[in-house]
Design a protein around this motif. Structure first.
Motif, mmCIF file in Angstrom:
data_model
loop_
_atom_site.group_PDB
_atom_site.id
_atom_site.type_symbol
_atom_site.label_atom_id
_atom_site.label_comp_id
_atom_site.label_asym_id
_atom_site.label_seq_id
_atom_site.Cartn_x
_atom_site.Cartn_y
_atom_site.Cartn_z
ATOM 1 N N MET A 173 0.853 -1.191 0.000
ATOM 2 C CA MET A 173 0.000 0.000 0.000
ATOM 3 C C MET A 173 0.893 1.247 0.000
ATOM 4 O O MET A 173 1.767 1.393 0.858
ATOM 5 N N GLU A 174 0.676 2.133 -0.955
ATOM 6 C CA GLU A 174 1.512 3.316 -1.096
ATOM 7 C C GLU A 174 0.760 4.564 -0.637
ATOM 8 O O GLU A 174 -0.473 4.622 -0.691
ATOM 9 N N LEU A 175 1.531 5.568 -0.224
ATOM 10 C CA LEU A 175 0.920 6.816 0.220
ATOM 11 C C LEU A 175 0.121 7.474 -0.897
ATOM 12 O O LEU A 175 -0.928 8.077 -0.651
ATOM 13 N N ARG A 176 0.610 7.343 -2.140
ATOM 14 C CA ARG A 176 -0.106 7.949 -3.261
ATOM 15 C C ARG A 176 -1.484 7.315 -3.431
ATOM 16 O O ARG A 176 -2.456 7.993 -3.753
ATOM 17 N N GLN A 177 -1.572 6.020 -3.197
ATOM 18 C CA GLN A 177 -2.858 5.346 -3.266
ATOM 19 C C GLN A 177 -3.811 5.891 -2.193
ATOM 20 O O GLN A 177 -4.981 6.157 -2.462
ATOM 21 N N LEU A 178 -3.284 6.043 -0.991
ATOM 22 C CA LEU A 178 -4.118 6.556 0.101
ATOM 23 C C LEU A 178 -4.528 8.004 -0.152
ATOM 24 O O LEU A 178 -5.657 8.407 0.154
ATOM 25 N N GLU A 179 -3.618 8.785 -0.712
ATOM 26 C CA GLU A 179 -3.923 10.184 -1.009
ATOM 27 C C GLU A 179 -5.055 10.282 -2.027
ATOM 28 O O GLU A 179 -5.970 11.096 -1.876
ATOM 29 N N CYS A 180 -5.008 9.448 -3.054
ATOM 30 C CA CYS A 180 -6.070 9.447 -4.063
ATOM 31 C C CYS A 180 -7.384 8.979 -3.452
ATOM 32 O O CYS A 180 -8.447 9.557 -3.720
#
Length: 296
Positions: free
Chosen positions: A1-8
């Motif tokens: 799980m990446e921060l960019r995924q969570l941000e989106c």
């Protein structure tokens, strides 16, 4: 799980729209959709339900949202710690603001801040699109804003700290030919029976006015609701009602009269709200300190 995924994911959840989330993140919509799809595959569950008109959270999405916000806040705190050591101030700053800040010249303030911190990108959210000061405070406590200029006469909600910056009296504005136009002041009791131009419930200056009328035991009729202080004078000018507007908003006009109200607490305060439930970014701390210096 990446921060960019969570941000989106957080952006889509808060905006209830892939289009608005993409604009907020400065991405194309297809990139946001692909990132969310990747996150759903990784978690083996659907996080969002989609229709042709709306996007909402599934049960799994509701479970993930607060955890995603905590993870993003932790990442911002880590970045802020490194930036503080290196002396670098950069990044995006999300600031909420009312349509008018009375004597505070926000464009001039932001211009000065940009010259001092050119690596910080400032994004503004207005009260008109956020539901007044309560909406701005909700966005602040939910992590969608870093700071906000608000007017909130009662105590702040959990998760926010308010520091008063300035206070301005609300004066009565009446059109030429009005029965009070030749006066230098008026009492609260003389305002009964008037049609008022005012903000919707929830806005700070509306709360101040409502509280003053309640304290005086007087009923008030609000004929027209607006979300722009400067527009209030135009409605008064055309005979649609009277208004209580911050002192200094209405300049000298032949067709308008401004006069103070006696015997009432009609002070409209403006505060800077900051979160007290998470670590502010370096840019947010720099802006808060800059506001102090600028106003001093």
């Amino acid at each position: 799980m990446e921060l960019r995924q969570l941000e989106c994911f957080v952006a889509v959840a808060e905006e209830s729209s892939f289009t608005r989330a993409a604009a907020r993140l400065h991405l194309v919509q297809s990139a946001v959709s692909a990132t969310i799809a990747s996150l759903e595959r990784e978690l083996h569950t659907q996080l969002l339900w989609r229709t042709s008109r709306r996007v909402g959270l599934t049960e799994s999405g509701y479970a993930l949202l607060p955890k995603a916000r905590v993870a993003l806040d932790a990442a911002r705190a880590a970045r802020a710690a490194v930036e503080e050591v290196s002396g670098t101030v950069r990044g995006a700053l999300r600031v909420g603001t009312m349509s008018s800040l009375g004597p505070i010249d926000l464009p001039a303030m932001l211009g000065s801040f940009h010259r001092e911190y050119p690596a910080v990108s400032v994004h503004l959210a207005t009260a008109a699109s956020s539901g007044g000061s309560p909406g701005l405070l909700n966005a602040l406590t939910e992590g969608r804003l870093d700071l906000a200029f608000v007017s909130f006469p009662v105590g702040p909600p959990a998760g926010a700290h308010l520091r008063e910056l300035t206070s301005t009296p609300l004066d009565l504005v009446v059109p030429a030919g009005h029965r009070l136009a030749g006066r230098t002041e008026a009492a609260m009791s003389e305002l009964t029976g008037e049609a008022f131009i005012d903000f919707p419930p929830g806005y700070g200056n509306r709360a101040v006015t409502d509280r003053a009328f309640t304290a005086a035991g007087l009923h008030r009729h609000v004929a027209i609701e607006i979300t722009d202080i400067t527009a209030g004078a135009d409605f008064v000018r055309h005979g649609l009602g009277v208004a209580l507007l911050p002192r200094g908003v209405v300049g000298p006009h032949d067709d308008l009269t401004t006069l103070p109200i006696t015997g009432a607490e009609l002070d409209w305060s403006i505060s800077l709200a900051v979160p007290d439930n998470r670590t502010p970014s370096t840019a947010a701390r720099a802006f808060e300190q800059f506001v102090d210096r600028h106003l001093t």
